[in-house]
Design a protein around this motif. Structure first.
Motif, PDB file in Angstrom:
ATOM      1  N   ASN A 250      -9.708  -5.115  -1.946  1.00  0.00           N
ATOM      2  CA  ASN A 250      -9.172  -6.463  -1.850  1.00  0.00           C
ATOM      3  C   ASN A 250      -9.440  -6.946  -0.423  1.00  0.00           C
ATOM      4  O   ASN A 250      -8.784  -6.533   0.528  1.00  0.00           O
ATOM      5  CB  ASN A 250      -7.665  -6.433  -2.138  1.00  0.00           C
ATOM      6  CG  ASN A 250      -7.023  -7.797  -2.025  1.00  0.00           C
ATOM      7  OD1 ASN A 250      -7.627  -8.735  -1.485  1.00  0.00           O
ATOM      8  ND2 ASN A 250      -5.808  -7.917  -2.523  1.00  0.00           N
TER       9      ASN A 250
ATOM     10  N   LYS B 224      -0.328  -6.568   8.558  1.00  0.00           N
ATOM     11  CA  LYS B 224      -0.295  -6.112   7.166  1.00  0.00           C
ATOM     12  C   LYS B 224       0.113  -4.643   7.053  1.00  0.00           C
ATOM     13  O   LYS B 224       0.546  -4.186   6.004  1.00  0.00           O
ATOM     14  CB  LYS B 224      -1.660  -6.318   6.502  1.00  0.00           C
ATOM     15  CG  LYS B 224      -1.950  -7.769   6.179  1.00  0.00           C
ATOM     16  CD  LYS B 224      -3.268  -7.918   5.455  1.00  0.00           C
ATOM     17  CE  LYS B 224      -3.659  -9.371   5.299  1.00  0.00           C
ATOM     18  NZ  LYS B 224      -2.875 -10.037   4.240  1.00  0.00           N
TER      19      LYS B 224
ATOM     20  N   GLU C 212      -6.724  -8.116   2.015  1.00  0.00           N
ATOM     21  CA  GLU C 212      -5.727  -7.168   2.504  1.00  0.00           C
ATOM     22  C   GLU C 212      -6.315  -6.142   3.471  1.00  0.00           C
ATOM     23  O   GLU C 212      -5.593  -5.449   4.173  1.00  0.00           O
ATOM     24  CB  GLU C 212      -5.075  -6.424   1.325  1.00  0.00           C
ATOM     25  CG  GLU C 212      -4.137  -7.284   0.491  1.00  0.00           C
ATOM     26  CD  GLU C 212      -2.936  -7.765   1.293  1.00  0.00           C
ATOM     27  OE1 GLU C 212      -2.254  -6.924   1.885  1.00  0.00           O
ATOM     28  OE2 GLU C 212      -2.707  -8.983   1.328  1.00  0.00           O
TER      29      GLU C 212
ATOM     30  N   ALA D 260      -5.241  -2.199   0.235  1.00  0.00           N
ATOM     31  CA  ALA D 260      -6.423  -3.031   0.013  1.00  0.00           C
ATOM     32  C   ALA D 260      -7.416  -2.326  -0.894  1.00  0.00           C
ATOM     33  O   ALA D 260      -8.066  -2.945  -1.720  1.00  0.00           O
ATOM     34  CB  ALA D 260      -7.078  -3.382   1.347  1.00  0.00           C
TER      35      ALA D 260
ATOM     36  N   HIS E  59       3.375  -3.487   4.165  1.00  0.00           N
ATOM     37  CA  HIS E  59       3.197  -2.525   3.081  1.00  0.00           C
ATOM     38  C   HIS E  59       3.786  -1.195   3.506  1.00  0.00           C
ATOM     39  O   HIS E  59       3.760  -0.855   4.679  1.00  0.00           O
ATOM     40  CB  HIS E  59       1.709  -2.300   2.767  1.00  0.00           C
ATOM     41  CG  HIS E  59       0.993  -3.529   2.312  1.00  0.00           C
ATOM     42  ND1 HIS E  59       0.476  -4.437   3.203  1.00  0.00           N
ATOM     43  CD2 HIS E  59       0.719  -4.006   1.082  1.00  0.00           C
ATOM     44  CE1 HIS E  59      -0.105  -5.423   2.525  1.00  0.00           C
ATOM     45  NE2 HIS E  59       0.040  -5.192   1.230  1.00  0.00           N
TER      46      HIS E  59
ATOM     47  N   ARG F 236      -5.032  -9.003  11.469  1.00  0.00           N
ATOM     48  CA  ARG F 236      -4.364  -8.609  10.233  1.00  0.00           C
ATOM     49  C   ARG F 236      -3.512  -7.355  10.421  1.00  0.00           C
ATOM     50  O   ARG F 236      -3.063  -6.769   9.442  1.00  0.00           O
ATOM     51  CB  ARG F 236      -5.399  -8.324   9.150  1.00  0.00           C
ATOM     52  CG  ARG F 236      -6.067  -9.567   8.629  1.00  0.00           C
ATOM     53  CD  ARG F 236      -6.832  -9.203   7.371  1.00  0.00           C
ATOM     54  NE  ARG F 236      -7.654 -10.317   6.920  1.00  0.00           N
ATOM     55  CZ  ARG F 236      -8.601 -10.187   6.026  1.00  0.00           C
ATOM     56  NH1 ARG F 236      -8.866  -8.999   5.507  1.00  0.00           N
ATOM     57  NH2 ARG F 236      -9.301 -11.231   5.647  1.00  0.00           N
TER      58      ARG F 236
ATOM     59  N   THR G 193      -2.743  -0.272   3.561  1.00  0.00           N
ATOM     60  CA  THR G 193      -2.238  -1.573   3.107  1.00  0.00           C
ATOM     61  C   THR G 193      -2.382  -1.775   1.602  1.00  0.00           C
ATOM     62  O   THR G 193      -1.949  -2.789   1.071  1.00  0.00           O
ATOM     63  CB  THR G 193      -2.999  -2.730   3.795  1.00  0.00           C
ATOM     64  OG1 THR G 193      -4.355  -2.694   3.349  1.00  0.00           O
ATOM     65  CG2 THR G 193      -2.954  -2.616   5.306  1.00  0.00           C
TER      66      THR G 193
END
Lengths: 326, 183
Positions: free
Chosen positions: B90, A75, B93, B78, A79, A72, B76
Motif C-alpha cells: 500500500n 505512521k 502507508e 503497508a 499503527h 510519513r 505500518t
C-alpha cells in the motif's frame, strides 16, 4: 546485484540507541549503590543521567532521516504491529527516550533548572507548571527505566536477529551480543566523560567502579560472541556460509583485528591490567587517566564496529546467493 | 452469496525457458517499472565446460508466499496480503524503511528513489481481477509460466501440481513460497 538497503545511518543509530541504553543502565545502577547509607557514586549517577537521553534522541532522528518518506514517520505511531520488531521497537524507543529525559530532568541541578525555565516566556503557564523538583523520585524513575533500557539494548539486536532471510543474523545470540555491547559502551562512555570533565576530576573509586562494570560487560559479550562463532560454524550450510563473511570473507579483517582485537580484547586487557593488582593483591588502585582514555575510546570504537559488521555482513548473507561469494 | 475461496499461484516449467526476457519487458510495459528496477527476472545457471556444458534459465519474481516475512516485519502494515494470496504494497502507508526488502529471502522487492516507497510484483492484480492472466504469463512465447487458482480443482495448475514433480525455492526460510518449479 545485492544492494545494501541499510547503510551507515542505521549503523550509527544502532550504536547510539545502545549507547543510551548502556548509559542509563550504568547511571541507574550507580544511583542505587550505597556505602554506609550514603550514595556511593552520586557523580557517576548524575553524569550518566544527564548524558543518557541525547545519543538515542540523535539516533532516532537519524532513523527518520533514513526513511524513504521522512514525513510519513508518524505512521509508525498510528499503527501497532506486534509481529514487526520495528513496530515494537518504535514504542520501546519512544518510551525509553521519554523516561531518559525525565530522569535527566530529575538530576538537573537547581540553578540549571531555574535558568532553563527562565528562558521560557512567562505567559507559557503550562510549561512553567513542569518546573518542579522531582529529585526525590530518582530511584523510582530509574527502576521504571531499567526494563526499557534493557529492552532497547535487546531490541536493536532483535531487529536484525528476527530476519529469517539473513542467516548471519538469524540467531537468538545477536540480541544478547548487542545488549552487552550496549551496556559496555555505556559504562565506557560514562568513564570517558568523567575523565574528560576537568572541572570535577574523577576520583579513583569512581574509575574503579566503571572499569569493573565494563570488564563484566565485555566478558559477558565475549561469552556470547564465542558461542555465536562456534555454533555458526557447526550449523547448517547457510549459516556456515554466512559466517564465512567474517571467517575468511570480506569482513574478516575488520572483525578479528579491529573489532575483536582493538575493540574488545585490547581494552579488556587494559582494564584488567588496571584492576587486577588492587583486586588480587590488595594494592591501591591507580586509575591511570591515559589508560582509561585509551580503553574507553577503544570500547566505543568496538561497539560501533560490531554494528557496522553486523549490518553490512548480515545484508550480504542470504540463502540463495551465498554460493556466488565463494 | 459467499465468495469463493481463491489462492493464486504460478507454476513455472523452467526447462521451456529460452531466456528471451519477453516476460521482463512485458512486466515493465504493463506496470511502468522504471529503468534499473525489475519485478521479474531470469536466473542463469551455467555448469561444466565446453563441450560438456549445460545452461539453465529460471524465471523468478515475488513468490507470493503463504506466510510472507515481508508482511510480518512491516511496521505500518503497508505490506499486506490479499485473501487470494497476492502480496502487495500500500504505497500510501509505506514509509520507506526497507525492512521488508531485507526480510525477503528472494530479494524480490526494490526501492523507488523518486517516491521513497518500496515496490514489487503485484501478480498483475489489476489484470487478474478482471479475469486476465498476468502480463508475464500472457507474453511468454514458450509457455513457461502457468497462472491459476490452487483452490480450483479444474484449473491447469491444480492438475500439474497433482501429476508432476516440482520444487519451491528456499522452503527452509518457512515463508511457504508459491512459485512452483516443475522438475
Amino acid at each position: 546485484m545485492h544492494e545494501l538497503n541499510w547503510g551507515l545511518l542505521i549503523v550509527v543509530y544502532l550504536f547510539l540507541g545502545g549507547l543510551s541504553a548502556g548509559l542509563f543502565f550504568a547511571a541507574g545502577l550507580a544511583n542505587y549503590l550505597e556505602v554506609d547509607g550514603q550514595p556511593a557514586y552520586p557523580r557517576i549517577a548524575r553524569m550518566g543521567a544527564l548524558l543518557a537521553p541525547w545519543p538515542v534522541a540523535i539516533g532516532s532522528a537519524l532513523l527518520i532521516l533514513d526513511l524513504g518518506n521522512m514525513l510519513r514517520f508518524y505512521k509508525l505511531f498510528t499503527h501497532f504491529r506486534w509481529e514487526s520488531p520495528m513496530s515494537i521497537g518504535t514504542y520501546l524507543l519512544t518510551v525509553f527516550t521519554l523516561i531518559a529525559f525525565v530522569y535527566a530532568f530529575s538530576w538537573l541541578p537547581e540553578d540549571w533548572r531555574r535558568s532553563l525555565f527562565g528562558k521560557v516566556p512567562a505567559t507559557w503557564k503550562l510549561v512553567h507548571r513542569l518546573n518542579v523538583d522531582i529529585s526525590a523520585h530518582r530511584k523510582t524513575i530509574a527502576m521504571v527505566g531499567f526494563p526499557f533500557s534493557i529492552g532497547v539494548g535487546i531490541y536493536t539486536g532483535v531487529l536484525l536477529g528476527a530476519v529469517s532471510a539473513r542467516p548471519f543474523w538469524n540467531t537468538n545470540l545477536v540480541a544478547q551480543m548487542f545488549l552487552f555491547s550496549a551496556l559496555s559502551s555505556g559504562a565506557a562512555a560514562l568513564l570517558l566523560a568523567m575523565v574528560l570533565n576537568k572541572r570535577e576530576p574523577i576520583e579513583t573509586h569512581e574509575t574503579k567502579f566503571l572499569i569493573t562494570l565494563d570488564i563484566v560487560f565485555i566478558v559477558l559479550e565475549l561469552f556470547i560472541i564465542l558461542p555465536y562463532l562456534i555454533h555458526g560454524t557447526l550449523s547448517v550450510l547457510a549459516v556456515k556460509q554466512a559466517l564465512w563473511l567474517i571467517l575468511g570473507g570480506p569482513y574478516t579483517l575488520v572483525f578479528w583485528v579491529f573489532f575483536m582485537g582493538l575493540g574488545l580484547l585490547v581494552p579488556l586487557a587494559i582494564e584488567v591490567y588496571e584492576l587486577a593488582p588492587s583486586l588480587l593483591k590488595g594494592k591501591p588502585f591507580h586509575g591511570d587517566r591515559n589508560l582509561a582514555l585509551a580503553a574507553t575510546s577503544l570500547v566505543l570504537f568496538g561497539g560501533f564496529l560490531l554494528r557496522y559488521i553486523f549490518v553490512y555482513a548480515g545484508q550480504a548473507s542470504s540463502f540463495h546467493k551465498m554460493g556466488l561469494l565463494h | 452469496m459467499a465468495m469463493k475461496k481463491r489462492r493464486y499461484a504460478l507454476v513455472i516449467d523452467s526447462r521451456k525457458c529460452i531466456n528471451c526476457k519477453a516476460c521482463v519487458v512485458a512486466c515493465k510495459a504493463e506496470n511502468g517499472v522504471a529503468v534499473g528496477n525489475f519485478r521479474d527476472w531470469i536466473n542463469e545457471d551455467r555448469q561444466g565446460e565446453y563441450p560438456k556444458l549445460r545452461m539453465d534459465f529460471e524465471p523468478e519474481q515475488c513468490h507470493h508466499c503463504e506466510s510472507p516475512s515481508c508482511v510480518r516485519v512491516c511496521p505500518t502494515g503497508a505490506s499486506w496480503q490479499r485473501k487470494d494470496g497476492i502480496v502487495l504494497v500500500n504505497y500510501d502507508e509505506c514509509i520507506g524503511c526497507r525492512y521488508c526488502m531485507i526480510a525477503c529471502p528472494y530479494d524480490a522487492r526494490y526501492f523507488v528513489e523518486e517516491t521513497g516507497v518500496v515496490d514489487k510484483c503485484t501478480l498483475c492484480s489489476h489484470r487478474v481481477d478482471r479475469g486476465d492472466v498476468p502480463a508475464c504469463v500472457e507474453t511468454c512465447p514458450s509457455k513457461v509460466r502457468i497462472f491459476g487458482d490452487l483452490e480450483d480443482p479444474a484449473s491447469r495448475i491444480h492438475e500439474l501440481l497433482a501429476t508432476r514433480r516440482y520444487r519451491v525455492k528456499e522452503p527452509q526460510t518457512g515463508n511457504g513460497p508459491q512459485l512452483y518449479y516443475l522438475l
